[in-house]
Design a protein around this motif. Structure first.
Motif, PDB file in Angstrom:
ATOM      1  N   UNK A 333      -4.330   4.461   2.616  1.00 26.76           N
ATOM      2  CA  UNK A 333      -4.354   3.051   2.175  1.00 26.76           C
ATOM      3  C   UNK A 333      -5.732   2.707   1.622  1.00 26.76           C
ATOM      4  N   UNK A 334      -6.781   3.163   2.345  1.00 25.44           N
ATOM      5  CA  UNK A 334      -8.145   2.921   1.845  1.00 25.44           C
ATOM      6  C   UNK A 334      -8.333   3.598   0.488  1.00 25.44           C
ATOM      7  N   UNK A 335      -7.808   4.835   0.345  1.00 33.25           N
ATOM      8  CA  UNK A 335      -7.899   5.547  -0.934  1.00 33.25           C
ATOM      9  C   UNK A 335      -7.135   4.808  -2.023  1.00 33.25           C
ATOM     10  N   UNK A 336      -5.992   4.191  -1.651  1.00 33.56           N
ATOM     11  CA  UNK A 336      -5.219   3.421  -2.626  1.00 33.56           C
ATOM     12  C   UNK A 336      -6.025   2.211  -3.113  1.00 33.56           C
ATOM     13  N   UNK A 337      -6.648   1.503  -2.187  1.00 36.70           N
ATOM     14  CA  UNK A 337      -7.488   0.361  -2.574  1.00 36.70           C
ATOM     15  C   UNK A 337      -8.668   0.825  -3.426  1.00 36.70           C
ATOM     16  N   UNK A 338      -9.277   1.951  -2.999  1.00 37.16           N
ATOM     17  CA  UNK A 338     -10.396   2.499  -3.775  1.00 37.16           C
ATOM     18  C   UNK A 338      -9.925   2.946  -5.147  1.00 37.16           C
ATOM     19  N   UNK A 339      -8.693   3.481  -5.217  1.00 36.80           N
ATOM     20  CA  UNK A 339      -8.150   3.921  -6.503  1.00 36.80           C
ATOM     21  C   UNK A 339      -7.973   2.776  -7.480  1.00 36.80           C
TER      22      UNK A 339
END
Length: 786
Positions: A333-339
């Motif tokens: 989820x954090x990677x999705x937001x960062x993406x």
């Protein structure tokens, strides 16, 4: 839904660290996205043609100066011969590209023009928006315009059937309008002309010589499976048709490989642009890895905050696999937001990035494939970044955690220390690479070019310039605009002619020396500033026989093994030239390459295509150019005055290396920034786990300086280890990179000292904030918690 609530509550609760977590990962992902967009753009060159697997370029191969060289030009007769004599060849086209003037009323435009055979339209996927593919190039005086070219000439009018004036003398009828070329094609043109037009004029009129390599030839095979057979069949085609007088071979090369794999060593493919793509593809992965390591360090640095949560969950029956799944889900989820943030960053930076790369790059946000690829990229990043924290956090023992005896020990060797070493190793490698690349650029830029580039311009000889040259030169000198004027076959920044088979006294029977050829007129040395080291310059006014005189450069003198060259005779193309002087080596081709043997011939040996003008330095440059334009308009009214400064053209030779240097600099800075964020996390982690120890030390009398030193020393040692690991890796990699240049610098020892000092300084500044904060904290609070 509860899972997402837990994740967002955790992010909100640790706001500062969450911002660093997401932004660090986003910066790394954005950098990777930008690099991968460029890599994909280069990889996709010439792969969009419907007949891609059947298209090949014909190359030539021959031995020169002890090495087998390959080049992409062929005799004019190569294409028709292949189509007529080899059934496997379905279609062929020859290509010759040059700049030509097109006039429509008062509108005069110089546009890049390519002469092609009719097969070009059926072989390549360049669709016509108007016109018939079968007939558009049948008439020698027909012309096909790209959309943009048609717009520039005709505006909103329909160009079909309209007549243009080409090079101020040929009436050409517009028979087609082609869709603008895609960005990922090796071909560059605004206008297409029939090759029969070139053959019927001075370019290739009656040119059936198998020894003149002047055009590019492309063929379409009936089937890709025929590649090996046709390649062997045509190997000796040049020798056979020239009665073995031209000792060169021919071979075919897939069009889809030409852009990426155009480098040959001793006649064998040896990479090319693909090497650069692989290098920066690796850098993209390393930057992403650094960002993921940063994420791991930030997550594990706050592990003590989540230890009780893990303990309670395990007591309540949670299995380790479910905890791992939860933490990997959180990281995803954090990677999705960062993406999402990375796409925003990449979109904002893309225009400047495109300018740097000299390409029109874009993110295809409307493509389903873009988002599918993006999701896979985000998911992979989330798993990579969350893998270590997930397994680390889920390993906590609930009994120790809930009893308050849990400790995340500060070990001599720990995964977090190793990760920081990896981060700084990559960052230091990139810094060293940046310094070496820039050092190489400066080293070559400082290389003596052999002539004076300042205040020197050139103008292409076109229209009436050739017949009015004497008057133009006279007026330029008389007006004080120029102090010297001369003619050459090509600009001083290029060499468009070379020859094998030059004859001289004492030549060995098996000699295969390739000579660069440069043809000059009177006043050449005085205009461009070359240096005569022996003999004299060509002077047709004083010595009319200098029309067939020859100058040799110093490299030619060595290659010919002549001790006393003055008065010797050189035979070239069946003509004899007498040597009257030796000129100091000067750079025509790449400044990264060694000097080639060169023959500089007088006006009776070769032809001219360029005027060089040494402007008067006592006048303003703008005034000189205005005066020169007036003179050229007077004697060549049909053509614009299109001058170029030699120093600017020479500077273009460093563009690719400067681009690489700028990229390396940018990504080295990114690597350092992200690495420092990880280092900051590790300091926070250590301060968290050792706060009681620090409190006790302060109670026992330790000073702020000693505590700060204690905390900082650990990290400076990590940076020193990184430097020790990175230095030999960077030295090996950059020596390998420098080896591809014949003229290159070395890697001095002081670069490693400088990089070490810079790295240590950056690390010290990074850890000082947290170290001083921990050292100045109230020790009572830390001990009281016991």
């Amino acid at each position: 839904m509860n899972f997402f609530k837990v994740v967002f509550r955790s992010l909100k609760r640790n706001g500062f660290y969450s911002v660093i977590n997401i932004s660090g990962l986003a910066i790394g992902m954005a950098a990777a996205i930008l690099l991968l967009v460029w890599v994909y753009n280069e990889w996709s060159y010439d792969r969009f043609h419907a007949k891609e697997k059947q298209l090949y370029q014909v190359w030539s191969r021959g031995e020169f100066n002890g090495k087998v060289e390959c080049w992409g030009e062929n005799p004019v007769v190569m294409g028709p011969t292949l189509k007529a004599d080899y059934p496997e060849v379905e279609e062929m086209t020859r290509m010759d590209t040059r700049s030509m003037l097109y006039t429509l009323g008062e509108n005069r435009l110089k546009m890049k023009t390519t002469c092609v055979d009719p097969g070009f339209l059926t072989m390549f996927s360049f669709p016509l928006l108007q016109g018939n593919m079968e007939s558009a190039l049948k008439d020698p005086y027909s012309v096909i315009l790209t959309e943009q070219a048609a717009q520039r000439l005709f505006g909103s009018e329909d160009p079909m059937g309209k007549v243009l004036l080409c090079d101020a003398q040929y009436s050409m009828t517009v028979t087609g309008v082609m869709k603008d070329l895609p960005r990922n094609t090796s071909f560059e043109f605004d206008v297409l002309l029939p090759f029969t037009f070139a053959e019927s004029h001075d370019w290739y009129k009656h040119n059936d010589s198998w020894g003149a390599f002047s055009v590019s030839t492309y063929i379409e095979l009936q089937s890709p499976s025929q590649e090996s057979g046709i390649d062997q069949s045509i190997q000796n085609i040049i020798k056979e048709h020239s009665n073995n007088e031209v000792p060169f071979e021919a071979f075919i090369y897939p069009l889809s490989r030409v852009h990426l794999y155009s480098k040959f060593e001793n006649g064998v493919p040896a990479g090319g642009l693909v090497d650069t793509l692989q290098l920066f593809g690796l850098i993209a992965l390393l930057i992403l890895l650094i960002a993921c390591i940063n994420f791991m360090n930030l997550s594990t640095a706050r592990s003590a905050k989540r230890a009780k949560e893990v303990g309670v969950r395990k007591v309540m029956g949670a299995k380790r696999i479910s905890l791992i799944s939860q933490f990997l889900g959180e990281s995803t989820i954090v990677a999705f937001l960062a993406g999402l943030l990375a796409i925003v960053i990449a979109t904002l930076v893309l225009p400047a990035y495109s300018t740097l790369m000299g390409k029109t790059l874009s993110l295809n946000l409307g493509s389903v494939w873009f988002w599918l690829t993006g999701l896979v990229f985000v998911f992979f990043t989330g798993l990579l970044a969350g893998s270590y924290p997930a397994f680390h956090l889920s390993s906590f023992l609930p009994v120790k955690v809930l009893k308050g005896t849990f400790k995340a020990a500060w070990k001599v060797v720990s995964p977090r220390k190793v990760l920081v070493v990896v981060q700084f190793t990559v960052a230091i490698c990139l810094i060293i690479a940046t310094l070496v690349i820039h050092r190489q650029i400066y080293y070559v830029q400082d290389r003596d070019s052999g002539y004076n580039k300042e205040q020197l311009i050139y103008q292409e000889i076109n229209g009436d310039i050739a017949k009015n040259y004497a008057l133009i030169k006279q007026d330029l000198l008389a007006s004080g605009t120029a102090i010297s004027v001369t003619r050459t076959n090509s600009p001083m920044t290029d060499c468009n002619s070379s020859a094998l088979g030059v004859q001289w006294k004492g030549i060995l029977p098996d000699d295969k020396t390739l000579f660069d050829l440069f043809f000059v007129d009177a006043d050449w040395t005085g205009t461009v500033g070359t240096t005569i080291v022996e003999g004299r310059d060509i002077d047709i006014y004083t010595y009319p026989t200098d029309a067939t005189a020859v100058l040799l450069n110093e490299s030619a003198l060595k290659a010919m093994n002549l001790d006393h060259p003055i008065g010797e005779t050189v035979r070239l193309w069946g003509r004899e030239g007498h040597v009257i002087g030796v000129v100091k080596d000067f750079i025509l081709r790449s400044p990264y390459n060694p000097m080639m043997p060169m023959i500089i011939g007088g006006p009776g040996i070769g032809s001219f295509g360029t005027i060089h003008i040494r402007l008067n330095g006592e006048n303003k440059t703008a005034d000189n150019l205005a005066a020169a334009e007036k003179i050229f308009r007077q004697y060549n009214p049909a053509y614009p005055f299109e001058y170029k400064f030699i120093d600017e053209e020479y500077a273009h030779k460093f563009q690719e290396e400067q681009k690489m240097g700028s990229l390396a600099t940018g990504f080295a800075i990114l690597a350092i920034v992200i690495s420092c964020m990880g280092l900051f996390a590790l300091v926070a982690y250590m301060a968290e786990t050792r706060k009681k120890e620090i409190g006790i030390r302060k109670v026992l009398g330790a000073s702020v300086t000693s505590v700060t030193s204690l905390l900082s020393k650990e990290f400076l040692i990590l940076v020193l280890i990184s430097l020790a690991v990175a230095s030999p890796i960077a030295w090996w990699a950059m020596n390998k990179w420098l080896a591809k240049y014949a003229y290159h610098t070395n890697i001095p020892w002081w670069i490693f000292i400088v990089v070490g000092c810079v790295s240590l300084s950056i690390a010290l500044l990074t850890v000082s904030f947290q170290a001083i904060k921990a050292a100045t904290a109230n020790p009572v609070k830390a001990i009281k918690a016991e």
